[in-house]
Design a protein around this motif. Sequence first.
Motif, PDB file in Angstrom:
ATOM      1  N   TRP A 180       0.843  -1.204   0.000  1.00 40.75           N
ATOM      2  CA  TRP A 180       0.000   0.000   0.000  1.00 40.75           C
ATOM      3  C   TRP A 180       0.873   1.246   0.000  1.00 40.75           C
ATOM      4  N   SER A 205       2.048   4.367  -1.339  1.00 36.97           N
ATOM      5  CA  SER A 205       1.684   5.421  -2.288  1.00 36.97           C
ATOM      6  C   SER A 205       2.934   6.042  -2.897  1.00 36.97           C
ATOM      7  N   ARG A 236      -3.480  -1.550  -8.574  1.00 35.12           N
ATOM      8  CA  ARG A 236      -4.500  -0.628  -9.062  1.00 35.12           C
ATOM      9  C   ARG A 236      -5.711  -0.657  -8.134  1.00 35.12           C
ATOM     10  N   ASN A 237      -6.257   0.528  -7.847  1.00 33.21           N
ATOM     11  CA  ASN A 237      -7.427   0.596  -6.980  1.00 33.21           C
ATOM     12  C   ASN A 237      -8.700   0.316  -7.772  1.00 33.21           C
ATOM     13  N   MET A 238      -9.850   0.380  -7.098  1.00 36.68           N
ATOM     14  CA  MET A 238     -11.107   0.028  -7.742  1.00 36.68           C
ATOM     15  C   MET A 238     -11.465   0.964  -8.882  1.00 36.68           C
ATOM     16  N   HIS A 261      -3.505   3.972 -10.599  1.00 35.97           N
ATOM     17  CA  HIS A 261      -2.270   3.426 -10.047  1.00 35.97           C
ATOM     18  C   HIS A 261      -1.676   4.441  -9.083  1.00 35.97           C
ATOM     19  N   GLU A 262      -1.944   4.235  -7.820  1.00 35.81           N
ATOM     20  CA  GLU A 262      -1.346   5.050  -6.764  1.00 35.81           C
ATOM     21  C   GLU A 262      -0.555   4.171  -5.801  1.00 35.81           C
ATOM     22  N   PHE A 263      -1.123   3.000  -5.457  1.00 38.14           N
ATOM     23  CA  PHE A 263      -0.504   2.087  -4.499  1.00 38.14           C
ATOM     24  C   PHE A 263       0.479   1.149  -5.185  1.00 38.14           C
ATOM     25  N   PHE A 312     -13.353   5.700  -3.691  1.00 34.90           N
ATOM     26  CA  PHE A 312     -12.184   6.204  -2.967  1.00 34.90           C
ATOM     27  C   PHE A 312     -12.275   5.935  -1.463  1.00 34.90           C
ATOM     28  N   ARG A 351     -10.316   3.311   1.066  1.00 33.36           N
ATOM     29  CA  ARG A 351      -8.905   3.481   1.381  1.00 33.36           C
ATOM     30  C   ARG A 351      -8.687   4.289   2.645  1.00 33.36           C
ATOM     31  N   GLN A 391      -5.335   4.098   5.295  1.00 34.80           N
ATOM     32  CA  GLN A 391      -4.239   5.065   5.308  1.00 34.80           C
ATOM     33  C   GLN A 391      -4.116   5.722   6.678  1.00 34.80           C
TER      34      GLN A 391
END
Length: 378
Positions: A159, A161, A204-206, A210-212, A353, A356, A360
């Motif tokens: 996770w 970022s 990749r998140n839902m 692509h952040e994580f 969003f 998450r 975090q």
Amino acid sequence: MNSSPRFDPVVLPPEARALRSEVRAFLRDELPPRTRFTQSDPDFSRKVGSRGWIGMTWPRQWGGAERGSLERYVVVEELLAANAPIFHHWIADRQSGPLILRYGTDAQRDRLLPRIARGQCCFAIGLSEPGAGSDLASVRTRATRDDAGDWRISGAKIWTSNAHCADFMIVLCRTSPVSGNPREGLGQFIVDMRSSGIAVNPIRNMAGEHEFNEVVFDDVAVPDAMRLGQPGAGWEQLASELALERSGPDRFLSALELLLAFIRAAGPRPTAEEASLIGRFHAHLATLRRMSISVAGALATRSPAVEAAIVKDLGTRMEQEIVAQCRALRHGGMQADDEPDSYEAVLARAMLFMPRVTIQGGTPQILRNAIARGLGLR
């Protein structure tokens, strides 16, 4: 029993209030269209740095502006409220830079802090791990000394970022085996992300973004000169770092875009239920903002870890409630719209969003355990 949390009243000084107008004028001229604060835009970060708005509280010797923490709060608040793409410098400004300033060597400060302040250096946080999550006392990434007195790091972080575009990562490692208290024997290292042996695997998140990342360290060489603080002092350093991470306005402004869209959709004559929702969350936001500003004022003299955990926990709960209640009241009566600024589009982004925010900065269970320990209840 430990002392109770303190949320002392803090009033923004005149210079902070004047700075707000300056930041808003900058955003009118420089804010790219349709951005989110979780996006990385190196050009925008350099523009922010050229204004002296990164590393604002740091000594001029290391690129800072020697301004107050409440002035920095105003800048951060305005950037977040505008959804400015600040992620390139965000982590370095919020916690990595202050951590280096407090625990680093002069050589580390000389090398890294001016670059951060100019918006030219991107950091990632190497804390959470597969199988450990927010339980940072259970980290298994190892740092072992080699024959030359330097370090070799092996393990994995998850996770993470910005790891795919970061220049450096501050990595929490176990520097000695567990023998009793698992919070002992931890250390932190500033790792150059161009080092041999690092693999960055995207997650990749839902929303398809692509952040994580998962970051795997395979016998990565780290000079002892890049050790941050003393071996074994990692937990103490971590506590001060998390106070920076958990208390800022990002912990309760993530759902602001949706709340504002809800207010626009409700129009000048909202129903009684809609008016109640708007009033209730306005009051919650005002209270959390007051608490967050209090923590920002305290950071100059102490490490308000318990207060920061309270802000983060309450902020997470409120953001989730905003999404759930906005969806319940307006979702059924709204027409689908492809416009990215439409209520439907904003609601859809928020729904994807929000999961998450429970992870975090620490899960609710971890946060509440920390609060209970701080109150002497555990």
